[in-house]
Scaffold this motif. Sequence first.
Motif, mmCIF file in Angstrom:
data_model
loop_
_atom_site.group_PDB
_atom_site.id
_atom_site.type_symbol
_atom_site.label_atom_id
_atom_site.label_comp_id
_atom_site.label_asym_id
_atom_site.label_seq_id
_atom_site.Cartn_x
_atom_site.Cartn_y
_atom_site.Cartn_z
ATOM 1 N N THR A 101 -65.073 18.027 -44.970
ATOM 2 C CA THR A 101 -66.483 17.807 -44.683
ATOM 3 C C THR A 101 -67.241 19.016 -45.215
ATOM 4 O OG1 THR A 101 -65.929 16.576 -42.664
ATOM 5 C CG2 THR A 101 -68.201 17.342 -42.909
ATOM 6 N N GLY A 102 -67.991 18.797 -46.267
ATOM 7 C CA GLY A 102 -68.667 19.925 -46.905
ATOM 8 C C GLY A 102 -67.620 20.886 -47.456
ATOM 9 N N SER A 103 -67.674 22.129 -47.010
ATOM 10 C CA SER A 103 -66.683 23.118 -47.446
ATOM 11 C C SER A 103 -65.628 23.362 -46.374
ATOM 12 C CB SER A 103 -67.387 24.441 -47.783
ATOM 13 O OG SER A 103 -68.000 24.988 -46.625
ATOM 14 N N ARG A 104 -65.540 22.470 -45.407
ATOM 15 C CA ARG A 104 -64.629 22.643 -44.288
ATOM 16 C C ARG A 104 -63.456 21.668 -44.394
ATOM 17 N NH1 ARG A 104 -65.003 27.369 -41.745
ATOM 18 N NH2 ARG A 104 -63.688 27.324 -39.895
ATOM 19 N N LEU A 105 -62.249 22.214 -44.422
ATOM 20 C CA LEU A 105 -61.039 21.403 -44.428
ATOM 21 C C LEU A 105 -60.450 21.381 -43.021
ATOM 22 C CD1 LEU A 105 -58.577 19.930 -45.686
ATOM 23 C CD2 LEU A 105 -57.634 22.210 -46.199
ATOM 24 N N LEU A 107 -57.173 20.113 -40.947
ATOM 25 C CA LEU A 107 -55.812 19.610 -41.050
ATOM 26 C C LEU A 107 -55.307 19.219 -39.668
ATOM 27 C CD1 LEU A 107 -54.113 22.144 -43.509
ATOM 28 C CD2 LEU A 107 -54.914 19.825 -44.000
ATOM 29 N N HIS A 108 -54.704 18.078 -39.596
ATOM 30 C CA HIS A 108 -54.129 17.593 -38.354
ATOM 31 C C HIS A 108 -52.607 17.754 -38.402
ATOM 32 C CE1 HIS A 108 -58.039 15.848 -37.493
ATOM 33 N NE2 HIS A 108 -58.011 15.301 -38.698
ATOM 34 N N HIS A 109 -52.016 18.007 -37.248
ATOM 35 C CA HIS A 109 -50.574 18.184 -37.121
ATOM 36 C C HIS A 109 -50.073 19.368 -37.955
ATOM 37 C CE1 HIS A 109 -50.854 13.669 -36.238
ATOM 38 N NE2 HIS A 109 -50.679 14.287 -35.078
ATOM 39 N N VAL A 110 -50.710 20.507 -37.753
ATOM 40 C CA VAL A 110 -50.206 21.759 -38.328
ATOM 41 C C VAL A 110 -49.126 22.288 -37.380
ATOM 42 C CG1 VAL A 110 -50.763 24.105 -39.037
ATOM 43 C CG2 VAL A 110 -52.423 22.258 -39.398
ATOM 44 N N ARG A 111 -47.941 22.491 -37.917
ATOM 45 C CA ARG A 111 -46.814 22.918 -37.078
ATOM 46 C C ARG A 111 -46.884 24.417 -36.830
ATOM 47 N NH1 ARG A 111 -41.327 22.145 -39.854
ATOM 48 N NH2 ARG A 111 -41.496 24.393 -40.157
ATOM 49 N N ASP A 112 -46.745 24.799 -35.565
ATOM 50 C CA ASP A 112 -46.739 26.216 -35.188
ATOM 51 C C ASP A 112 -45.650 26.411 -34.132
ATOM 52 O OD1 ASP A 112 -47.321 28.869 -34.846
ATOM 53 O OD2 ASP A 112 -49.064 28.521 -33.554
ATOM 54 N N ARG A 128 -56.241 22.346 -37.135
ATOM 55 C CA ARG A 128 -56.847 23.600 -37.570
ATOM 56 C C ARG A 128 -57.880 23.330 -38.649
ATOM 57 N NH1 ARG A 128 -52.057 28.244 -37.748
ATOM 58 N NH2 ARG A 128 -51.358 27.967 -35.576
ATOM 59 N N SER A 129 -58.841 24.253 -38.734
ATOM 60 C CA SER A 129 -59.930 24.110 -39.683
ATOM 61 C C SER A 129 -59.979 25.336 -40.592
ATOM 62 C CB SER A 129 -61.255 23.949 -38.931
ATOM 63 O OG SER A 129 -62.316 23.738 -39.827
ATOM 64 N N TYR A 130 -60.283 25.112 -41.865
ATOM 65 C CA TYR A 130 -60.292 26.186 -42.857
ATOM 66 C C TYR A 130 -61.551 26.092 -43.707
ATOM 67 C CZ TYR A 130 -55.349 26.056 -41.596
ATOM 68 O OH TYR A 130 -54.168 26.040 -40.899
ATOM 69 N N ASP A 131 -62.108 27.253 -44.037
ATOM 70 C CA ASP A 131 -63.305 27.334 -44.864
ATOM 71 C C ASP A 131 -62.882 27.411 -46.328
ATOM 72 O OD1 ASP A 131 -65.676 27.848 -46.139
ATOM 73 O OD2 ASP A 131 -66.234 29.565 -44.895
ATOM 74 N N LEU A 132 -63.119 26.354 -47.081
ATOM 75 C CA LEU A 132 -62.691 26.317 -48.477
ATOM 76 C C LEU A 132 -63.388 27.370 -49.326
ATOM 77 C CD1 LEU A 132 -62.548 22.453 -49.020
ATOM 78 C CD2 LEU A 132 -60.613 24.027 -48.799
ATOM 79 N N ASP A 133 -64.575 27.816 -48.906
ATOM 80 C CA ASP A 133 -65.262 28.860 -49.663
ATOM 81 C C ASP A 133 -64.531 30.203 -49.559
ATOM 82 O OD1 ASP A 133 -67.211 27.095 -50.474
ATOM 83 O OD2 ASP A 133 -68.598 27.602 -48.847
ATOM 84 N N ARG A 134 -63.662 30.345 -48.572
ATOM 85 C CA ARG A 134 -62.904 31.593 -48.404
ATOM 86 C C ARG A 134 -61.506 31.516 -49.024
ATOM 87 N NH1 ARG A 134 -62.071 33.745 -42.965
ATOM 88 N NH2 ARG A 134 -62.121 35.778 -44.028
ATOM 89 N N PHE A 164 -53.668 31.697 -43.167
ATOM 90 C CA PHE A 164 -52.780 31.137 -44.170
ATOM 91 C C PHE A 164 -52.221 29.818 -43.646
ATOM 92 C CE2 PHE A 164 -52.812 35.661 -44.898
ATOM 93 C CZ PHE A 164 -52.815 35.801 -46.283
ATOM 94 N N VAL A 165 -52.082 28.858 -44.540
ATOM 95 C CA VAL A 165 -51.415 27.607 -44.188
ATOM 96 C C VAL A 165 -50.390 27.309 -45.281
ATOM 97 C CG1 VAL A 165 -53.166 26.144 -45.312
ATOM 98 C CG2 VAL A 165 -51.688 25.194 -43.525
ATOM 99 N N VAL A 166 -49.198 26.935 -44.847
ATOM 100 C CA VAL A 166 -48.097 26.661 -45.762
ATOM 101 C C VAL A 166 -47.877 25.160 -45.844
ATOM 102 C CG1 VAL A 166 -45.633 26.981 -46.198
ATOM 103 C CG2 VAL A 166 -46.990 28.870 -45.258
ATOM 104 N N PHE A 167 -47.758 24.650 -47.073
ATOM 105 C CA PHE A 167 -47.372 23.259 -47.281
ATOM 106 C C PHE A 167 -45.929 23.214 -47.758
ATOM 107 C CE2 PHE A 167 -51.895 22.539 -47.185
ATOM 108 C CZ PHE A 167 -52.011 21.249 -46.669
#
Length: 342
Positions: A101-105, A107-112, A128-134, A164-167
């Motif tokens: 949504t806009g510059s905001r990603l 992610l659902h079901h991020v494993r921690d 979790r939410s991430y700012d794509l501009d960063r 950080f998010v790992v795929f």
Amino acid sequence: MALAIAWNSFFTLLTVVMAWGTAALWYRLGLASPWRQLVVGLWGVLILGLVTLALQGFRGAALAGQSLALLVLLTWWFRLTPTHDRPWADDVNYLATGEVTGSRLTLHHVRDFDWRTRDDATVRWETRSYDLDRLDSVDMIVSSWGRPGVAHVMVSFGFGGEDFVVFSVEVRRLRGERFSEIGGFFRQYELAIVATDERDAVRLRSNVRGEQVSLFRIAMPRQSMRSLLLAYVEEANQLAKAPRFYNTITANCTTLVFAMVRGIGAGLPLDYRLLVTGRLPSYAFKVGGLWPGYSLAELEIQGRIDQQARDAHDVPGFSRRIRQGVPGWEERGASSGPTPPI
């Protein structure tokens, strides 16, 4: 003479396909012991019987028998379909999905997970939410466990050197099931794309499994980073909608990433190292994808992070700690430096 050679070649080809069927039945036939072993044994007896029949001069009968047997086998094989509805192991119980949504990603079901052993962990799945501009860094994480040329490859995306998010493209195992590289050729597993916290992904391999883990910063323009991240999200969303089988060669942790990188416009050549995953860093170095100014040997030596991960097991700033001294991160710790284009 030519007809006899053609017949022998065709019969040999069908025999090889039947031999392949032996492995397919062994790894994929959904019967409990000893019934699975019995079916595989009978299939082997059938192969030998048909070869013997051909050698005794009954070529037509042998060929007809092979054709009928393979018709039954391949009908069964192509009716096998992947599914999301099975009792999955905890670490692959959910597949990542996301939306922008806009510059905001998001992610659902991020494993921690907080791992204690390879089979025991405190289970946490988060949104979790991430700012794509960063978004300003991409790292390749390579984990190996002693088998020559074999490794698992993950991709970590960094946001301002803080988040950080790992795929990770993985085998979706059943609860209590172990992975077999050979079984991966025979539709034994479904495919999973998992998004994880970096502490989870790295510690599982370095601290719990005792694997050798290396981190390589990728030289990539920011726009390409964003395109690759969104390609991961799109691939994950598609997989969540339509399950796929894992394949040791055609659908694994490197071939899917290779396809995504090509899909965003990178003209990467085909290379045997895409299949020999332990050699992937040398392939990335060859195409200019690793951090410049270092030899491959320097990148490999300075990129080893398993001991740093063990030392930083529960301390704050895990991602910054494991990057200390890694080329591309050495000058400013976990804050991103300049990002040269590929």
